[in-house]
Every structure is written in structure tokens, then in C-alpha cells.
Scaffold this motif. Sequence first.
Motif, PDB file in Angstrom:
ATOM      1  N   ARG A  46      47.348  45.134  39.652  1.00 20.89           N
ATOM      2  CA  ARG A  46      46.655  43.811  39.314  1.00 20.89           C
ATOM      3  C   ARG A  46      46.661  43.136  40.552  1.00 20.89           C
ATOM      4  N   GLN A  92      43.160  41.794  42.604  1.00 17.42           N
ATOM      5  CA  GLN A  92      43.245  40.464  42.989  1.00 17.42           C
ATOM      6  C   GLN A  92      42.857  40.374  44.506  1.00 17.42           C
ATOM      7  N   TRP A  93      43.653  41.104  45.101  1.00 12.55           N
ATOM      8  CA  TRP A  93      43.512  41.143  46.589  1.00 12.55           C
ATOM      9  C   TRP A  93      42.152  41.525  47.079  1.00 12.55           C
ATOM     10  N   VAL A  94      41.391  42.276  46.209  1.00 12.99           N
ATOM     11  CA  VAL A  94      39.953  42.798  46.694  1.00 12.99           C
ATOM     12  C   VAL A  94      39.092  41.649  46.211  1.00 12.99           C
ATOM     13  N   GLY A  95      39.308  41.032  45.297  1.00  8.03           N
ATOM     14  CA  GLY A  95      38.522  39.751  44.791  1.00  8.03           C
ATOM     15  C   GLY A  95      37.679  40.680  43.634  1.00  8.03           C
ATOM     16  N   LEU A  96      38.097  41.531  42.810  1.00  7.36           N
ATOM     17  CA  LEU A  96      37.332  42.045  41.744  1.00  7.36           C
ATOM     18  C   LEU A  96      37.487  41.046  40.644  1.00  7.36           C
ATOM     19  N   PRO A  97      36.270  40.620  39.638  1.00  2.00           N
ATOM     20  CA  PRO A  97      36.613  40.024  38.525  1.00  2.00           C
ATOM     21  C   PRO A  97      37.160  40.931  37.223  1.00  2.00           C
ATOM     22  N   ARG A 144      39.257  47.438  35.396  1.00  2.48           N
ATOM     23  CA  ARG A 144      39.512  47.662  36.777  1.00  2.48           C
ATOM     24  C   ARG A 144      41.084  48.066  37.331  1.00  2.48           C
TER      25      ARG A 144
END
Length: 157
Positions: free
Chosen positions: A63, A67-72, A14
Amino acid sequence: MNTALQSTVYADARVIRVTAAQTAALVIVFLLSRWSPLLWLLLADFAIRAFSYRTSPLTAVSRAIVQWVGLPALQIFAPPKKFAATLGFVFTTLLLVLTYSASPAATTIAGVLLITLAIMESCFNICAGCYIHSWVVAPVRNKLYQRKWATESRLTE
């Protein structure tokens, strides 16, 4: 697995896709403005990604976005992506050479090709450099390792 080894063997798909989107955006802005510092920034970023295991500026931004979008995290095998970054470095070098050699049409063609490859990665998860790695680099590397292993096993007998 320790994190140092993990970062050399695996990468987050991602993050890579967001980085590819940033690459496409930078090249688009460059082609519209012809402001060469954007290419120098991109060249440095590709150099870091291709020739070291440090985090490049675009990767750091990616990154943060992921992280802000919350994707694993989605871990994938890193060497083909590293090879693709090397090809990105080569394409960006070509863009710089064409920019300074007063060839606007050739610069535009090379830029559009780099944009296309970056969009293929970003939007469709198609990595042309990874395919080249799988079809060319990996078979050659495997054959070299097989020869080395065969030679070493004959020497130890």
C-alpha cells in the motif's frame, strides 16, 4: 458502502500485484540462501491475508509503495484473492515441510512453482488461485446456497 464491508468484498488490485512481487522476491532470496525465517515470515503473512481481514505486513508495504508511486486504487472482487492467499499459505507450508525434510530438489521445485505463480500475478495479472476459485469453489458454493434456499423456501410455504 462502509469501509469494513468494502474491505471484505473488494481489494486493490495494484496492492495485490505489488504484494505478489514481494512474495516472489522473498521466495527467490530463500531459494538462494535457504534461510528459513523468510518462509516463516511469508507463512505468517499468507495466514493473515487468508484467514483474517487484517492488513498483513507485505500488504502494508505494498500500500505504501502504491501510494508513493501515486497509482489510483483499482477495486476488484476480494474472495477469489482471499482463496489465492489460502493456496499461498498451503504452498508456503509445503515449502517449510520440504525444507525441514532434507529434500532440496523438491524444495526448489515447489519454490519455483510459487515464484512462477507470484510472477504471473505480479507481471501479467493472471491469478491461478482466482481461476480455481471460479471453476471449483464458486460453483460448489452456489450449488450449496441454491439447495439451502430451496429447502428454506419449502419450509416457509
